[in-house]
Design a protein around this motif. Structure first.
Motif, mmCIF file in Angstrom:
data_model
loop_
_atom_site.group_PDB
_atom_site.id
_atom_site.type_symbol
_atom_site.label_atom_id
_atom_site.label_comp_id
_atom_site.label_asym_id
_atom_site.label_seq_id
_atom_site.Cartn_x
_atom_site.Cartn_y
_atom_site.Cartn_z
ATOM 1 N N PHE A 1 0.832 -1.198 0.000
ATOM 2 C CA PHE A 1 0.000 0.000 0.000
ATOM 3 C C PHE A 1 0.872 1.256 0.000
ATOM 4 O O PHE A 1 0.543 2.248 -0.612
ATOM 5 N N ARG A 2 1.990 1.174 0.694
ATOM 6 C CA ARG A 2 2.886 2.328 0.751
ATOM 7 C C ARG A 2 3.457 2.630 -0.630
ATOM 8 O O ARG A 2 3.610 3.782 -1.011
ATOM 9 N N THR A 3 3.803 1.583 -1.372
ATOM 10 C CA THR A 3 4.353 1.765 -2.713
ATOM 11 C C THR A 3 3.298 2.269 -3.682
ATOM 12 O O THR A 3 3.515 3.219 -4.434
ATOM 13 N N LEU A 4 2.153 1.637 -3.647
ATOM 14 C CA LEU A 4 1.100 1.958 -4.602
ATOM 15 C C LEU A 4 0.577 3.366 -4.445
ATOM 16 O O LEU A 4 0.386 4.077 -5.425
ATOM 17 N N PHE A 5 0.373 3.802 -3.235
ATOM 18 C CA PHE A 5 -0.259 5.098 -3.013
ATOM 19 C C PHE A 5 0.680 6.082 -2.319
ATOM 20 O O PHE A 5 0.285 6.830 -1.439
ATOM 21 N N ALA A 6 1.933 6.059 -2.762
ATOM 22 C CA ALA A 6 2.910 6.979 -2.188
ATOM 23 C C ALA A 6 2.506 8.425 -2.415
ATOM 24 O O ALA A 6 2.908 9.313 -1.692
ATOM 25 N N GLY A 7 1.682 8.671 -3.441
ATOM 26 C CA GLY A 7 1.212 10.023 -3.735
ATOM 27 C C GLY A 7 0.199 10.520 -2.740
ATOM 28 O O GLY A 7 -0.105 11.705 -2.710
ATOM 29 N N GLY A 8 -0.339 9.638 -1.915
ATOM 30 C CA GLY A 8 -1.257 10.085 -0.872
ATOM 31 C C GLY A 8 -2.701 9.709 -1.137
ATOM 32 O O GLY A 8 -3.152 9.678 -2.266
ATOM 33 N N LEU A 9 -3.415 9.406 -0.085
ATOM 34 C CA LEU A 9 -4.845 9.149 -0.146
ATOM 35 C C LEU A 9 -5.557 10.122 0.776
ATOM 36 O O LEU A 9 -4.994 10.566 1.766
ATOM 37 N N GLY A 10 -6.795 10.410 0.440
ATOM 38 C CA GLY A 10 -7.567 11.319 1.278
ATOM 39 C C GLY A 10 -8.951 10.794 1.529
ATOM 40 O O GLY A 10 -9.178 9.926 2.369
ATOM 41 N N TRP A 11 -9.913 11.259 0.747
ATOM 42 C CA TRP A 11 -11.319 10.985 1.000
ATOM 43 C C TRP A 11 -11.724 9.534 0.804
ATOM 44 O O TRP A 11 -12.722 9.097 1.377
ATOM 45 N N VAL A 12 -10.978 8.732 0.016
ATOM 46 C CA VAL A 12 -11.397 7.340 -0.198
ATOM 47 C C VAL A 12 -11.267 6.492 1.058
ATOM 48 O O VAL A 12 -11.838 5.407 1.137
ATOM 49 N N GLY B 1 -12.529 7.043 3.822
ATOM 50 C CA GLY B 1 -13.795 7.032 4.536
ATOM 51 C C GLY B 1 -14.890 6.497 3.639
ATOM 52 O O GLY B 1 -14.681 6.196 2.472
ATOM 53 N N GLY B 2 -16.100 6.365 4.169
ATOM 54 C CA GLY B 2 -17.249 5.962 3.368
ATOM 55 C C GLY B 2 -17.153 4.550 2.841
ATOM 56 O O GLY B 2 -16.328 3.739 3.289
ATOM 57 N N PRO B 3 -17.982 4.220 1.838
ATOM 58 C CA PRO B 3 -18.032 2.847 1.318
ATOM 59 C C PRO B 3 -16.740 2.388 0.661
ATOM 60 O O PRO B 3 -16.392 1.216 0.753
ATOM 61 N N ILE B 4 -16.012 3.297 -0.006
ATOM 62 C CA ILE B 4 -14.771 2.892 -0.661
ATOM 63 C C ILE B 4 -13.733 2.493 0.383
ATOM 64 O O ILE B 4 -13.025 1.490 0.227
ATOM 65 N N GLY B 5 -13.660 3.268 1.459
ATOM 66 C CA GLY B 5 -12.737 2.926 2.540
ATOM 67 C C GLY B 5 -13.044 1.562 3.129
ATOM 68 O O GLY B 5 -12.137 0.788 3.445
ATOM 69 N N ALA B 6 -14.341 1.256 3.268
ATOM 70 C CA ALA B 6 -14.737 -0.046 3.814
ATOM 71 C C ALA B 6 -14.343 -1.175 2.876
ATOM 72 O O ALA B 6 -13.946 -2.260 3.319
ATOM 73 N N ILE B 7 -14.440 -0.923 1.574
ATOM 74 C CA ILE B 7 -14.125 -1.955 0.589
ATOM 75 C C ILE B 7 -12.633 -2.275 0.572
ATOM 76 O O ILE B 7 -12.236 -3.440 0.521
ATOM 77 N N ILE B 8 -11.795 -1.245 0.604
ATOM 78 C CA ILE B 8 -10.351 -1.514 0.527
ATOM 79 C C ILE B 8 -9.796 -2.022 1.849
ATOM 80 O O ILE B 8 -8.670 -2.507 1.899
ATOM 81 N N GLY B 9 -10.580 -1.904 2.911
ATOM 82 C CA GLY B 9 -10.195 -2.550 4.159
ATOM 83 C C GLY B 9 -9.761 -1.614 5.258
ATOM 84 O O GLY B 9 -9.084 -0.621 5.012
ATOM 85 N N MET B 10 -10.143 -1.945 6.466
ATOM 86 C CA MET B 10 -9.793 -1.143 7.626
ATOM 87 C C MET B 10 -8.287 -1.149 7.873
ATOM 88 O O MET B 10 -7.717 -0.186 8.362
ATOM 89 N N GLY B 11 -7.634 -2.229 7.465
ATOM 90 C CA GLY B 11 -6.189 -2.299 7.665
ATOM 91 C C GLY B 11 -5.479 -1.223 6.869
ATOM 92 O O GLY B 11 -4.566 -0.560 7.366
ATOM 93 N N ALA B 12 -5.883 -1.053 5.638
ATOM 94 C CA ALA B 12 -5.260 -0.036 4.791
ATOM 95 C C ALA B 12 -5.562 1.346 5.331
ATOM 96 O O ALA B 12 -4.698 2.221 5.358
ATOM 97 N N SER B 13 -6.802 1.562 5.765
ATOM 98 C CA SER B 13 -7.178 2.861 6.310
ATOM 99 C C SER B 13 -6.350 3.200 7.539
ATOM 100 O O SER B 13 -5.874 4.327 7.701
ATOM 101 N N ALA B 14 -6.176 2.215 8.417
ATOM 102 C CA ALA B 14 -5.398 2.448 9.631
ATOM 103 C C ALA B 14 -3.949 2.757 9.295
ATOM 104 O O ALA B 14 -3.313 3.617 9.907
#
Length: 241
Positions: A4-15, A17-30
């Motif tokens: 996840f660090r490699t893939l989204f080194a550019g940064g994540l924001g609003w995804v 939260g909400g349904p997209i955040g739930a889909i990609i997993g709480m682990g990634a969000s944390a």
């Protein structure tokens, strides 16, 4: 979780939260919450953040279309792999596919996902998503009724007009009038109207319209712009202009 660090080194924001955040997993969000902190989502770096958010959103929509006919085909996976490599590079493509395989296992509440995307991604970028989804659906040489129905539903959720939807669809499903449909005009339009329509659509579909999503997405948007030009050249050839 290092990928996840490699893939989204550019940064994540609003995804996150909400349904997209739930889909990609709480682990990634944390992970991202601890890595970046609240200040990383400030408005000082919108393009870096937008690229990661856009890619994650697109992967969720891609998974939904791949599952639409209850068959995840090898041709679709190959298309996605090629698209990701050409657009985002080898490293991001590899990590995106890992995430995609996990998303394919999830239930995707498409209405909620589209609503979240609507709130954060501009209209032109959403149209670009529809274009990419049609390319995916046609990867096996045939767009199923289930796939087309889902893409149409997404387009409606994205607030695209029927004419805009048909324009994008006609870039992939070509009948005798496909070029006119792409330019959103009738076949009996005057030569002057054809020229005006092309200029209007060129502004509407110009890759600069999605520049805020990052250079990778601009690169993908160039293909849609090329298809628009192909439609215009087809009409000019038919009319000997």
């Amino acid at each position: 979780m290092n990928f996840f660090r490699t893939l989204f080194a550019g940064g994540l924001g609003w995804v996150l939260g909400g349904p997209i955040g739930a889909i990609i997993g709480m682990g990634a969000s944390a992970l991202f919450s601890s890595d970046t902190g609240d200040e990383s989502y400030s408005r000082t770096e919108p393009r870096r953040q937008a690229g990661g958010d856009y890619l994650v959103s697109l992967l969720v929509l891609i998974a939904a279309v791949m599952k639409a006919d209850n068959k995840v085909k090898r041709s679709e996976l190959d298309y996605v792999k090629t698209f990701l490599r050409q657009t985002f590079g080898e490293a991001k493509a590899k990590e995106s596919l890992i995430l995609l395989k996990d998303i394919l296992k999830q239930n995707i509440p498409i209405n909620d996902v589209c609503h979240q995307i609507n709130r954060h991604i501009n209209r032109e970028a959403r149209m670009q998503m529809i274009h990419l989804l049609f390319g995916l659906a046609l990867a096996d040489g045939h767009i199923s009724k289930e796939e087309e129905s889902l893409i149409f539903k997404i387009a409606l959720q994205f607030n695209l007009t029927n004419q805009e939807y048909i324009s994008i669809k006609s870039m992939f499903i070509q009948d005798s009038n496909w070029a006119y449909k792409v330019l959103e005009i009738e076949q009996n339009a005057t030569d002057q109207d054809v020229h005006k329509a092309f200029k209007k659509m060129a502004i509407k579909y110009h890759p600069d319209k999605v520049a805020d999503q990052g250079e990778d997405i601009v690169k993908a948007a160039n293909k849609k712009f090329q298809k628009l030009n192909e439609a215009y050249q087809t009409i000019k050839k038919e009319r000997n202009l």
